[in-house]
Design a protein around this motif. Structure first.
Motif, PDB file in Angstrom:
ATOM      1  N   GLN A 163      -7.915  -3.949  -1.419  1.00 27.71           N
ATOM      2  CA  GLN A 163      -6.781  -4.856  -1.320  1.00 27.71           C
ATOM      3  C   GLN A 163      -5.675  -4.467  -2.298  1.00 27.71           C
ATOM      4  O   GLN A 163      -4.490  -4.460  -1.953  1.00 27.71           O
ATOM      5  N   GLN A 164      -6.054  -4.156  -3.535  1.00 31.02           N
ATOM      6  CA  GLN A 164      -5.059  -3.770  -4.531  1.00 31.02           C
ATOM      7  C   GLN A 164      -4.347  -2.486  -4.114  1.00 31.02           C
ATOM      8  O   GLN A 164      -3.128  -2.358  -4.222  1.00 31.02           O
ATOM      9  N   TYR A 165      -5.108  -1.539  -3.619  1.00 31.58           N
ATOM     10  CA  TYR A 165      -4.562  -0.242  -3.209  1.00 31.58           C
ATOM     11  C   TYR A 165      -3.621  -0.404  -2.018  1.00 31.58           C
ATOM     12  O   TYR A 165      -2.509   0.140  -2.010  1.00 31.58           O
ATOM     13  N   TYR A 166      -4.060  -1.158  -1.016  1.00 34.09           N
ATOM     14  CA  TYR A 166      -3.253  -1.349   0.181  1.00 34.09           C
ATOM     15  C   TYR A 166      -1.968  -2.087  -0.161  1.00 34.09           C
ATOM     16  O   TYR A 166      -0.887  -1.777   0.362  1.00 34.09           O
ATOM     17  N   ASN A 167      -2.076  -3.065  -1.063  1.00 33.37           N
ATOM     18  CA  ASN A 167      -0.901  -3.803  -1.478  1.00 33.37           C
ATOM     19  C   ASN A 167       0.085  -2.898  -2.212  1.00 33.37           C
ATOM     20  O   ASN A 167       1.304  -3.025  -2.068  1.00 33.37           O
ATOM     21  N   ALA A 168      -0.434  -1.935  -2.985  1.00 39.73           N
ATOM     22  CA  ALA A 168       0.424  -1.037  -3.751  1.00 39.73           C
ATOM     23  C   ALA A 168       1.183  -0.075  -2.842  1.00 39.73           C
ATOM     24  O   ALA A 168       2.341   0.250  -3.109  1.00 39.73           O
ATOM     25  N   ILE A 169       0.541   0.393  -1.768  1.00 39.30           N
ATOM     26  CA  ILE A 169       1.195   1.403  -0.929  1.00 39.30           C
ATOM     27  C   ILE A 169       1.927   0.799   0.266  1.00 39.30           C
ATOM     28  O   ILE A 169       2.850   1.409   0.804  1.00 39.30           O
ATOM     29  N   LYS A 170       1.533  -0.406   0.674  1.00 41.95           N
ATOM     30  CA  LYS A 170       2.143  -1.026   1.861  1.00 41.95           C
ATOM     31  C   LYS A 170       2.846  -2.349   1.555  1.00 41.95           C
ATOM     32  O   LYS A 170       3.562  -2.861   2.394  1.00 41.95           O
ATOM     33  N   ASN A 171       2.586  -2.893   0.360  1.00 41.96           N
ATOM     34  CA  ASN A 171       3.072  -4.226   0.010  1.00 41.96           C
ATOM     35  C   ASN A 171       2.567  -5.267   1.002  1.00 41.96           C
ATOM     36  O   ASN A 171       3.261  -6.225   1.338  1.00 41.96           O
ATOM     37  N   LEU A 172       1.359  -5.043   1.496  1.00 41.92           N
ATOM     38  CA  LEU A 172       0.702  -5.945   2.434  1.00 41.92           C
ATOM     39  C   LEU A 172      -0.752  -6.125   2.029  1.00 41.92           C
ATOM     40  O   LEU A 172      -1.276  -5.376   1.210  1.00 41.92           O
ATOM     41  N   SER A 173      -1.404  -7.109   2.610  1.00 44.69           N
ATOM     42  CA  SER A 173      -2.831  -7.323   2.387  1.00 44.69           C
ATOM     43  C   SER A 173      -3.563  -7.217   3.715  1.00 44.69           C
ATOM     44  O   SER A 173      -3.026  -7.611   4.761  1.00 44.69           O
ATOM     45  N   LEU A 174      -4.765  -6.699   3.675  1.00 44.14           N
ATOM     46  CA  LEU A 174      -5.617  -6.667   4.854  1.00 44.14           C
ATOM     47  C   LEU A 174      -6.319  -8.013   4.998  1.00 44.14           C
ATOM     48  O   LEU A 174      -6.644  -8.664   4.004  1.00 44.14           O
ATOM     49  N   THR A 175      -6.563  -8.434   6.222  1.00 46.18           N
ATOM     50  CA  THR A 175      -7.306  -9.671   6.443  1.00 46.18           C
ATOM     51  C   THR A 175      -8.790  -9.402   6.219  1.00 46.18           C
ATOM     52  O   THR A 175      -9.245  -8.253   6.283  1.00 46.18           O
TER      53      THR A 175
END
Length: 243
Positions: A163-175
């Motif tokens: 979640q932290q990684y995805y938020n850093a590269i996409k500025n989004l969160s996975l469900t």
């Protein structure tokens, strides 16, 4: 990661439903304040062969659904047995439909003999649960024990990382559902002869590589792109990378 610890069990390891439910609700209510993205629960009871949303305390389904609605993964261990009924079902509340259920493997990537699972739950994630080394009360490290209770925190930690990684590269969160799917697709398939199901043992690195499918941007600094010098000597090439 920061950890918010909610005490729901007594010194004998017995937990009241009301305390567990209150803790889930507190985490959901305070998720924004404390940036809570995952709840990890190594507890449970009973053995169920299908979704148990209507069979156990109905508040479990309601509160887990509320947490998932706020994009919080609710990770729950599937339970353990000392007998030979390990494939006869999983414990509540891991059997709640929207929970992220976790069973255990040993250090040789075999299904753990004690770990609850069932063919009706092919989305069960696997993680190491046997002879786990952890911190001890005296400040040292040692063999903490075995059980699906040791597997669930592995998955909870992996979710926090992704979640932290995805938020850093996409500025989004996975469900939570997307995370379960990602770990199932990228994990190592472990064949379980008791259920006939190939479950997925999480592979965090493989999941990272799937989440981040964009190559870094490389720029040539030297030699310059129009440098046509021919030499038999070694050439140093200087690149800059942006990701």
């Amino acid at each position: 990661a920061h950890i918010v610890a909610m005490k729901v069990c007594n010194s004998q390891g017995n937990c009241k439903d009301s305390d567990v439910l209150s803790a889930i609700e507190w985490c959901t209510t305070n998720s924004t304040k404390y940036n809570i993205s995952v709840i990890s629960m190594s507890l449970g009871g009973g053995q169920y062969t299908s979704y148990c949303d209507s069979e156990v305390n109905s508040q479990y389904a309601t509160l887990i659904n509320n947490a998932v609605g706020k994009n919080i993964s609710v990770v729950v261990s599937t339970g353990n047995t000392n007998g030979n009924n390990q494939a006869n079902g999983i414990a509540a509340p891991s059997c709640i439909k929207n929970a992220t259920r976790v069973s255990a493997t040993d250090k040789s990537d075999n299904m753990a003999s004690y770990a609850f699972r069932h063919e009706n739950f092919p989305d069960i994630l696997l993680a190491p649960g046997s002879s786990i080394t952890s911190s001890k009360l005296d400040g040292t490290f040692g063999n903490a024990g075995s059980g699906t209770s040791y597997s669930a925190p592995h998955v909870a930690g992996a979710i926090a990382l992704i979640q932290q990684y995805y938020n850093a590269i996409k500025n989004l969160s996975l469900t939570p559902a997307q995370l379960i799917q990602a770990f199932n697709v990228t994990g190592k398939r472990i064949s379980d002869s008791d259920t006939g199901v190939d479950f997925s043992r999480i592979d965090v690195n493989a999941t990272f590589n799937t989440v981040d499918a964009t190559s870094p941007t490389l720029s040539l600094i030297s030699p310059t792109p129009d440098d046509n010098t021919v030499t038999t000597s070694n050439v140093s090439i200087n690149l800059s990378s942006s990701e």
